[in-house]
Structure formats: structure tokens, C-alpha cells
Design an enzyme around this catalytic site. Structure first.
Site, mmCIF file in Angstrom:
data_model
loop_
_atom_site.group_PDB
_atom_site.id
_atom_site.type_symbol
_atom_site.label_atom_id
_atom_site.label_comp_id
_atom_site.label_asym_id
_atom_site.label_seq_id
_atom_site.Cartn_x
_atom_site.Cartn_y
_atom_site.Cartn_z
ATOM 1 C CG ASP A 224 -2.273 0.678 0.886
ATOM 2 O OD1 ASP A 224 -2.217 1.721 0.215
ATOM 3 O OD2 ASP A 224 -3.345 0.206 1.307
ATOM 4 C CG HIS A 247 -0.986 1.195 -3.450
ATOM 5 N ND1 HIS A 247 -2.252 1.031 -2.950
ATOM 6 C CD2 HIS A 247 -0.671 0.018 -4.037
ATOM 7 C CE1 HIS A 247 -2.684 -0.205 -3.215
ATOM 8 N NE2 HIS A 247 -1.741 -0.828 -3.871
#
Ligand SMILES: *[C@@H]1O[C@H](CO)[C@@H](O)[C@H](O)[C@H]1NC(C)=O
Ligand SMILES: *[C@@H]1O[C@H](CO)[C@@H](O)[C@H](O)[C@H]1NC(C)=O
Ligand SMILES: *[C@@H]1O[C@H](CO)[C@@H](O)[C@H](O)[C@H]1NC(C)=O
Ligand SMILES: *[C@@H]1O[C@H](CO)[C@@H](O)[C@H](O)[C@H]1NC(C)=O
Ligand SMILES: *[C@@H]1O[C@H](CO)[C@@H](O)[C@H](O)[C@H]1NC(C)=O
Ligand SMILES: *[C@@H]1O[C@H](CO)[C@@H](O)[C@H](O)[C@H]1NC(C)=O
Ligand SMILES: *[C@@H]1O[C@H](CO)[C@@H](O)[C@H](O)[C@H]1NC(C)=O
Ligand SMILES: *[C@@H]1O[C@H](CO)[C@@H](O)[C@H](O)[C@H]1NC(C)=O
Ligand SMILES: *[C@@H]1O[C@H](CO)[C@@H](O)[C@H](O)[C@H]1NC(C)=O
Ligand SMILES: *[C@@H]1O[C@H](CO)[C@@H](O)[C@H](O)[C@H]1NC(C)=O
Ligand SMILES: *[C@@H]1O[C@H](CO)[C@@H](O)[C@H](O)[C@H]1NC(C)=O
Ligand SMILES: *[C@@H]1O[C@H](CO)[C@@H](O)[C@H](O)[C@H]1NC(C)=O
Length: 409
Positions: A224, A247
Site C-alpha cells: 500500500d 502504492h
């Protein structure tokens, strides 16, 4: 009672630096070391050092409040038990995005260091999340499954965290919450699943209602955000980072809640190696909304003075991504553009190759209201297949970008 296990040392050399030293002895045999660690936070709360040099199994919320001039020397391992039934209702609930924590570290002039490890025992949490799909809520109506954050620096100022390894976080690894002047250096983060269940929400850092935060010289293996600037993050520095699987370095998401004002300003990000990631440098802001009670866009505020400099991307889907209509239907943004403005954003030396996941698109900058003073210099991005393309919408300063934009299709 704790004195049996809590050794109060007053070595002459140490006394020069600290009034008190609490060396916490591990109980061993899987017994809960949490109460003794909390006792050290009480006993050694001022001008003191707390030594954590063994293996500690922790099955009690760690609450360190009001510390002042305290060194926490973690050369051992703090491992939280994988006790979902205990932690879900007993971790500390921090409201924002239902975040909850194993350890709330609060006070001023705190120095946490020592080369040790914080182990969140995340595997069981990821497996359970994968099976139940329960995203978890602490403090609210459901207290059955809430994935805690291994380290929250909260309501704190003048904090330094250095030379720490963090593994297996059930949720975000670090939360900087309502704090100012917090520096993290040489932190190694690894949230990697060894089962077929993926890790979930394994952000390296999330910053909220905080200022003057520096994150540097660190590595993050996760899936993430590597670092995420949530509402009201100002004066941030992120530098010399190696992020894998993430991410990206993300501003937002912001503007989700109508009636709320979100600010992210004065952010300097420099020298980031971003590998196998969804994004490189990312800004995401919800679109507008006609509803005063909207929880899916319509918030106001601004994103201003953000520099992303010297990014080296490898196999990244969106090396440069800016979206001011995040998670919002295009028609809604058309009619109700975001009222959270984006301006003064600078991309300097973003280089490398995309993954090809977005075809030839390597840059995607799409505003819903016009974004001002967006510049890019030193951009050298390639797509794996053919000529790179650059998509822009409602950018006022197209001539300040060193690539030619095409309109979104
Ligand atoms: C937090 O939990 C509540 C239920 O208590 C839920 O309605 C809400 O969507 C959750 N918020 C987030 C950001 O997950
Ligand atoms: C943090 O500070 C706020 C504002 O002073 C206070 O309301 C809150 O209870 C504090 N949180 C914790 C966990 O101490
Ligand atoms: C920030 O915190 C560090 C470490 O405690 C301290 O040395 C420094 O003086 C603080 N800076 C400011 C501006 O307070
Ligand atoms: C972090 O990882 C790097 C590279 O793997 C290693 O050299 C360094 O010693 C690690 N640092 C800590 C604090 O474990
Ligand atoms: C994770 O979920 C997938 C899809 O539901 C399932 O096939 C897999 O067995 C699950 N893995 C674990 C470890 O629960
Ligand atoms: C950039 O960051 C890397 C770590 O990812 C570090 O090894 C290197 O020294 C940094 N470069 C500069 C110029 O600071
Ligand atoms: C952010 O700061 C602004 C200005 O101080 C304030 O109005 C707003 O409520 C804050 N937002 C959040 C989410 O704390
Ligand atoms: C812009 O942000 C940088 C990095 O935080 C800061 O040094 C600078 O002072 C900011 N500029 C303005 C005009 O606030
Ligand atoms: C907002 O309020 C309207 C009624 O005023 C209601 O129909 C709608 O469901 C509400 N939306 C949300 C997201 O709460
Ligand atoms: C950008 O890259 C160029 C070429 O490598 C280098 O000369 C320049 O110093 C870099 N700019 C910054 C601000 O680091
Ligand atoms: C590149 O193009 C080839 C042939 O069209 C295709 O098979 C391949 O999947 C493409 N790769 C990427 C990363 O888009
Ligand atoms: C952009 O397009 C113009 C006109 O076609 C061309 O002269 C220029 O070289 C292009 N710039 C870049 C960076 O490709």
C-alpha cells in the site's frame, strides 16, 4: 510489584544523561510483558531511559503518555500477540479512518532507537481479513476485528525514531497523529505475506493533523502507500527512500467529506527509488458533491507547494499521477468540480520506466477544477511498449510541463 522485574539502574555514566533508567526484563515463556513496559513508561517518564533489550511478548495496549526527555532504547524485539479477540476491543481507537493502535507514544523529546524490531504478527490478521472481508472497526459498534497499528506517535512533539525494523504490520506501520517535529531515520519496514492472503493497508507511514515530519533513509516493502499524507499534513520532508511493491508516495486521499477542510502543504520529497509499484508521485482528491452530508467527495481545502524530486521508477503503473476526481463519477465532477484546490506542484527529475499497466501512459494529471502552477522538468519516462504518452486535463500551465499532453480519452 513491577520492581521485581523492572530493574532501576543508576550507573554513574548513565546518570550523567538520565536521572532514571528502567531496564525491562522479559518474563519469557510467552507471558505478557506489556504491563512491565507500561510500568517503565510511568516510572521513567521524565529525564530517563527505558531499555528494551530482550524479546518481549506484548498482549496489553502500550500507552506512553506525557513522556518528557525520554530515551527508549529498543535493541530487542517487541512482538504483539496475534490475539484478535483481545486486541480488537482493547487497542486504542483513534477515530480517523477507524485507525487503532497497539502502542500510543506521546509526550515531548522522545528518542526511540536501538536497532531492534517491532513485530506486528500481521499474518494472522491478513489471513482473517482475507477470509472474512471484515475491514474492522474499533471503538464503534463492531469491536470484533480491528487491525492495530504497531507504532503511533500521537499528541507528541520533538520525537526522533531511528534504526528500527518493523515487520508484519496488520494495518499501517506508522501513524503520526496530531504531532509536530517528528523525525524517522533508518527504518526498515517489511509487510510481506507468506500465505495466499495478501497484506492489507500496509502503508509505511500515514500522517494526520501533523507538521514538521521528516522521514528519511528508510526502506519499505509493502503493498500500500509507502508514505501517505492525510488531511492536515504540513511541512513534510521525505528523502532517500527505497520503496518496493507500494502504492507510491501519496498525498491524500483528501476532500472525502463535505463540510470538512483538508490541507496538505509544503511537502518536499527527494530521492525516492520506487519499484514494482502502482504509483510513483501521487495526489488524489475527491470531486465535488451536491450533498452537504456527502462522505464521497465535496470536501474543501487545498494542496499547495508540493515538490517531488529525483524519483527513480521501475515497473510502476503510474509514475506521475494526479487526480482531482478520485473515486467520483466523471459526470459528478463535470457538474460539481472539486472545491479543494491544487496548486504549486513541482515534478523535478522523475525518471525511469512504467509497468505498461496503463499502456503507453506514463503521466496522468487530471484536475476537475483547474489546477494552477503545475510544473515538470527533467522528466525522462519510458513505457515498455512504444512511445510514452502523457495525459492531462484542466492544467492551467501546460507550457510549464516538459512533455506534450494529450486529453483524456
Ligand atoms: C468506520 O466504521 C464505521 C462503522 O462503525 C463505518 O461505517 C465506516 O465506514 C468506517 N470508516 C472507514 C474509513 O473505514
Ligand atoms: C490527544 O489530544 C487530544 C486533544 O488534546 C485529546 O482530546 C485526546 O484525548 C488525546 N489522545 C490521547 C490518546 O491521549
Ligand atoms: C525538534 O526535535 C528535536 C529532537 O527532539 C530537537 O532537537 C529540535 O530542537 C526540535 N526542533 C524544534 C524546532 O523544536
Ligand atoms: C535496513 O536494511 C538495510 C538493507 O537491507 C540494512 O543494511 C540495514 O542494516 C537495515 N537497518 C536496520 C535498522 O535494520
Ligand atoms: C484468501 O482468499 C482467497 C479468495 O477468497 C482464497 O482462495 C484463499 O485461500 C485465501 N487465503 C487464505 C490464507 O485465507
Ligand atoms: C538516495 O537514496 C538512496 C537510498 O534509497 C541512498 O543510498 C543515496 O545515497 C541517496 N542519494 C543521495 C544523493 O543522497
Ligand atoms: C485542517 O485545518 C483547517 C485549518 O486549521 C481546519 O479548519 C480543519 O478543520 C482541519 N481539518 C482536519 C481534518 O483536521
Ligand atoms: C514550500 O515547501 C518547502 C518544503 O517544505 C518549504 O521549505 C518552503 O518554505 C515552502 N514555501 C513556502 C512559500 O511556504
Ligand atoms: C444525505 O441526506 C439525504 C437526505 O437529506 C439522504 O437521502 C442521503 O442518504 C444522505 N446521504 C448520506 C451519504 O448520508
Ligand atoms: C536533476 O537531474 C539533473 C541531471 O541528472 C541534475 O543535474 C540536477 O541536479 C537534478 N536536479 C535536482 C534538483 O536534483
Ligand atoms: C507489449 O506488447 C506486446 C505485443 O503487443 C504484448 O504482448 C505485451 O503484453 C505488451 N506488454 C506490456 C507490458 O504492455
Ligand atoms: C511538443 O510538440 C511540439 C509541436 O509538435 C514539438 O515541437 C515539441 O518538440 C514537442 N515537445 C516534446 C517534449 O516532445
Amino acid at each position: 510489584m513491577f520492581k521485581v522485574v523492572l530493574v532501576l539502574v543508576s550507573l554513574a555514566a548513565r546518570a550523567l544523561a538520565w536521572d532514571t533508567v528502567c531496564a525491562v526484563k522479559p518474563l519469557g515463556g510467552g507471558q505478557d510483558d506489556g504491563p512491565n513496559i507500561n510500568a517503565a513508561f510511568e516510572e521513567c517518564s521524565s529525564n530517563a531511559a527505558i531499555i528494551l533489550d530482550g524479546y518481549y511478548s506484548v498482549n496489553t495496549l502500550l500507552l506512553a503518555k506525557g513522556l518528557s526527555h525520554v530515551d527508549i532504547v529498543l535493541s530487542g524485539t517487541v512482538q504483539y500477540t496475534p490475539n484478535i479477540a483481545y486486541w480488537s476491543p482493547n487497542s486504542l481507537y483513534l477515530t480517523y479512518q477507524n485507525a487503532t493502535t497497539f502502542w500510543f507514544l506521546s509526550g515531548q523529546y522522545i528518542h526511540l532507537y536501538g536497532g531492534g524490531t517491532i513485530d506486528g504478527n500481521g499474518q494472522v490478521w491478513w489471513d482473517t481479513f482475507n477470509t472474512t472481508g471484515n475491514s474492522g472497526t474499533a471503538g464503534g459498534s463492531s469491536t470484533t476485528f480491528a487491525r492495530p497499528i504497531p507504532l503511533t506517535v500521537g499528541n507528541a512533539s520533538n520525537v526522533v525514531v531511528e534504526d528500527i525494523t518493523e515487520i508484519g504490520s496488520p494495518f499501517w506501520n506508522n501513524f503520526v497523529y496530531q504531532s509536530t517535529n517528528v523525525t524517522y531515520s533508518r527504518i526498515n519496514i517489511s509487510s510481506v505475506s507468506y500465505s495466499s492472503a495478501p497484506t492489507a493497508n500496509s502503508d509505511g507511514w500515514d500522517i494526520y493533523r501533523s507538521s514538521y515530519v521528516t522521514i528519511q533513509d528508510s526502506t519499505v516493502n509493502n503493498d500500500d502507500d509507502c508514505v501517505s499524507f492525510k488531511p492536515n499534513s504540513t511541512n513534510m520532508v521525505v528523502q532517500n527512500m527505497w520503496c518496493n511493491g507500494s502504492h507510491g508516495i501519496s498525498v491524500g486521499s483528501l476532500g472525502q467529506y463535505a463540510g470538512e477542510t483538508d490541507i496538505v502543504a509544503n511537502v518536499f520529497v527527494n530521492n525516492v527509488t520506487m519499484r514494482n509499484a502502482e504509483n510513483g508521485a501521487r495526489i488524489k482528491v475527491f470531486g465535488g458533491s451536491p450533498y452537504a452530508n456527502s462522505t464521497a467527495g465535496g470536501g474543501t481545502g487545498y494542496v499547495k507547494n508540493i515538490t517531488f524530486q529525483n524519483f527513480y521508477v521501475y515497473n510502476v503503473d503510474n509514475p506521475m499521477y494526479l487526480n482531482q476526481c478520485y473515486s467520483t463519477p466523471a459526470a459528478t465532477c463535470e457538474e460539481y468540480p472539486s472545491t479543494l484546490s491544487i496548486s504549486d506542484i513541482h515534478y523535478i527529475n522523475v525518471t525511469g520506466t512504467s509497468s505498461g499497466e496503463e499502456g503507453s501512459v506514463v503521466v496522468d494529471l487530471e484536475c476537475s477544477a483547474e489546477c494552477e502552477d503545475i510544473t515538470a522538468t527533467g522528466t525522462h519516462l519510458t513505457a515498455p511498449n512504444g512511445t510514452a504518452t502523457y495525459v492531462c486535463d484542466k492544467i492551467a500551465t501546460l507550457d510549464e510541463l516538459d512533455f506534450n499532453c494529450t486529453a483524456p480519452s
